[in-house]
Design an enzyme around this catalytic site. Sequence first.
Site, PDB file in Angstrom:
ATOM      1  CE1 TYR A  48     -12.313  27.738 -20.957  1.00  0.00           C
ATOM      2  CE2 TYR A  48     -10.534  29.307 -21.216  1.00  0.00           C
ATOM      3  CZ  TYR A  48     -11.525  28.519 -21.756  1.00  0.00           C
ATOM      4  OH  TYR A  48     -11.703  28.511 -23.120  1.00  0.00           O
ATOM      5  CG  HIS A 105     -17.651  29.481 -23.189  1.00  0.00           C
ATOM      6  ND1 HIS A 105     -16.946  29.397 -22.015  1.00  0.00           N
ATOM      7  CD2 HIS A 105     -16.948  28.740 -24.066  1.00  0.00           C
ATOM      8  CE1 HIS A 105     -15.872  28.657 -22.193  1.00  0.00           C
ATOM      9  NE2 HIS A 105     -15.857  28.242 -23.423  1.00  0.00           N
TER      10      HIS A 105
HETATM   11  N1  LIG Z   1     -14.192  28.850 -26.869  1.00  0.00           N
HETATM   12  C1  LIG Z   1     -14.092  27.593 -26.523  1.00  0.00           C
HETATM   13  O1  LIG Z   1     -15.090  26.868 -26.390  1.00  0.00           O
HETATM   14  C2  LIG Z   1     -12.731  27.010 -26.300  1.00  0.00           C
HETATM   15  C3  LIG Z   1     -12.563  25.626 -26.245  1.00  0.00           C
HETATM   16  C4  LIG Z   1     -11.270  25.131 -26.038  1.00  0.00           C
HETATM   17  C5  LIG Z   1     -10.208  26.019 -25.932  1.00  0.00           C
HETATM   18  N2  LIG Z   1     -10.402  27.367 -25.975  1.00  0.00           N
HETATM   19  C6  LIG Z   1      -9.292  28.341 -25.822  1.00  0.00           C
HETATM   20  O2  LIG Z   1      -8.278  28.057 -26.763  1.00  0.00           O
HETATM   21  C7  LIG Z   1      -7.061  27.779 -26.063  1.00  0.00           C
HETATM   22  C8  LIG Z   1      -6.276  26.737 -26.834  1.00  0.00           C
HETATM   23  O3  LIG Z   1      -6.973  25.511 -26.915  1.00  0.00           O
HETATM   24  P1  LIG Z   1      -6.606  24.227 -26.028  1.00  0.00           P
HETATM   25  O4  LIG Z   1      -5.963  24.664 -24.751  1.00  0.00           O
HETATM   26  O5  LIG Z   1      -7.812  23.410 -25.918  1.00  0.00           O
HETATM   27  O6  LIG Z   1      -5.617  23.440 -26.921  1.00  0.00           O
HETATM   28  P2  LIG Z   1      -4.209  23.693 -27.671  1.00  0.00           P
HETATM   29  O7  LIG Z   1      -3.695  25.056 -27.453  1.00  0.00           O
HETATM   30  O8  LIG Z   1      -4.437  23.201 -29.056  1.00  0.00           O
HETATM   31  O9  LIG Z   1      -3.275  22.628 -26.992  1.00  0.00           O
HETATM   32  C9  LIG Z   1      -2.835  22.679 -25.661  1.00  0.00           C
HETATM   33  C10 LIG Z   1      -2.065  21.392 -25.399  1.00  0.00           C
HETATM   34  O10 LIG Z   1      -0.917  21.324 -26.277  1.00  0.00           O
HETATM   35  C11 LIG Z   1       0.272  21.258 -25.506  1.00  0.00           C
HETATM   36  N3  LIG Z   1       1.267  22.118 -26.190  1.00  0.00           N
HETATM   37  C12 LIG Z   1       1.241  23.469 -26.239  1.00  0.00           C
HETATM   38  N4  LIG Z   1       2.288  23.929 -26.950  1.00  0.00           N
HETATM   39  C13 LIG Z   1       2.996  22.840 -27.344  1.00  0.00           C
HETATM   40  C14 LIG Z   1       4.195  22.679 -28.085  1.00  0.00           C
HETATM   41  N5  LIG Z   1       4.846  23.727 -28.575  1.00  0.00           N
HETATM   42  N6  LIG Z   1       4.646  21.394 -28.290  1.00  0.00           N
HETATM   43  C15 LIG Z   1       3.962  20.349 -27.823  1.00  0.00           C
HETATM   44  N7  LIG Z   1       2.828  20.435 -27.100  1.00  0.00           N
HETATM   45  C16 LIG Z   1       2.348  21.684 -26.862  1.00  0.00           C
HETATM   46  C17 LIG Z   1      -0.085  21.747 -24.133  1.00  0.00           C
HETATM   47  O11 LIG Z   1       0.704  21.122 -23.148  1.00  0.00           O
HETATM   48  P3  LIG Z   1       1.303  21.868 -21.825  1.00  0.00           P
HETATM   49  O12 LIG Z   1       0.313  22.908 -21.401  1.00  0.00           O
HETATM   50  O13 LIG Z   1       1.435  20.748 -20.851  1.00  0.00           O
HETATM   51  O14 LIG Z   1       2.620  22.450 -22.239  1.00  0.00           O
HETATM   52  C18 LIG Z   1      -1.548  21.302 -23.996  1.00  0.00           C
HETATM   53  O15 LIG Z   1      -1.626  19.949 -23.619  1.00  0.00           O
HETATM   54  C19 LIG Z   1      -7.537  27.330 -24.679  1.00  0.00           C
HETATM   55  O16 LIG Z   1      -6.520  27.349 -23.724  1.00  0.00           O
HETATM   56  C20 LIG Z   1      -8.642  28.307 -24.447  1.00  0.00           C
HETATM   57  O17 LIG Z   1      -8.124  29.561 -24.059  1.00  0.00           O
HETATM   58  C21 LIG Z   1     -11.650  27.865 -26.176  1.00  0.00           C
END
Ligand SMILES: NC(=O)c1ccc[n+]([C@@H]2O[C@H](COP(=O)([O-])OP(=O)(O)OC[C@H]3O[C@@H](n4cnc5c(N)ncnc54)[C@H](OP(=O)(O)O)[C@@H]3O)[C@@H](O)[C@H]2O)c1
Length: 276
Positions: A48, A105
């Site tokens: 990241y 990862h």
């Molecule tokens: N292990 C892996 O391979 C892997 C892969 C992907 C993700 N992850 C981890 O999991 C975490 C979460 O996954 P993700 O970031 O991919 O996706 P997510 O949490 O499902 O979604 C994040 C998106 O949703 C928006 N959002 C957040 N809260 C909201 C709400 N209450 N209302 C409307 N929109 C909202 C955010 O916008 P804004 O930020 O603009 O508010 C952002 O665009 C990551 O940050 C990371 O730490 C791990």
Amino acid sequence: MKKVKFYNGVEMPQLGFGTYLATEEVGYEAVKHALEIGYRHLDTAQMYGNEKMIGDAIKASGIDREEIFITSKQFNHSTLEEMHKGFEQSLIDLQTDYIDLFLIHWPSHRNETNAHTWIFFESLYEQGKVRAIGVSNFKIHHLDALLETAVIPPMINQVELHPGLSQVPLQKYLEAKSIQLQSYGPFMRGGIFEGRYQETLAEVAKKHQASIPQVVVAWGLARGIVMNPKSVTKERILENFQAQFIQLDFEDMEKINGLNRGKRVYTDPDNSAWGY
Ligand SMILES: NC(=O)c1ccc[n+]([C@@H]2O[C@H](COP(=O)([O-])OP(=O)(O)OC[C@H]3O[C@@H](n4cnc5c(N)ncnc54)[C@H](OP(=O)(O)O)[C@@H]3O)[C@@H](O)[C@H]2O)c1
């Protein structure tokens, strides 16, 4: 804040804060804000490129390091030296002398590579440089292979998990092996706001005077899963945090469970570019 307990006794706050794509000043402010309102679990990865920013935000928060649970992740590397270098850089950037949870990862398509990396992870655990070790994006067949040689089984598996991909068989498998399940991507890259997902989730949300994202987080928490939604928007950071106070009933859970279609919106681990 509710916690889950790994088989080695280490506890992890069940609701965490995701930081993928949270970088620079915007990411820094978001992490600081998350800590101010009460999040005590931050999810990052070497990939990241934000570990230094997170280390800075933790320092600025004034909160004791021991009160914050930090997860980071590392890719498979071909040599032990590269793995050491990656881990030591994480410590430097996060400005800490230990990491709470360290994950592989992505699985390699070659089981021997995962087994080799796992020996390095076990050595970190044995030296006390990490409090827990785990994997991410591992399917059942990856875990079956890893468990053949692992001396210390993984404590957690972090995978894509949301209403469109509820991962029930994986959850059953992990429960039988005392491995905790963690979700990423709970909002389906915006998919929860569309079509049949939106319709059903909005019904449940209305009943609880909650929002759709809150209901999704509450659904995961009620299933015993670790959730770590990401946002850099102050109102959403709070909104997602408050999801822990929503109690869904059996009927709500069944409605959301019924949305599962095995729908991936992220990469399939069997076809990832990181599985060399
Ligand atoms: N292990 C892996 O391979 C892997 C892969 C992907 C993700 N992850 C981890 O999991 C975490 C979460 O996954 P993700 O970031 O991919 O996706 P997510 O949490 O499902 O979604 C994040 C998106 O949703 C928006 N959002 C957040 N809260 C909201 C709400 N209450 N209302 C409307 N929109 C909202 C955010 O916008 P804004 O930020 O603009 O508010 C952002 O665009 C990551 O940050 C990371 O730490 C791990």
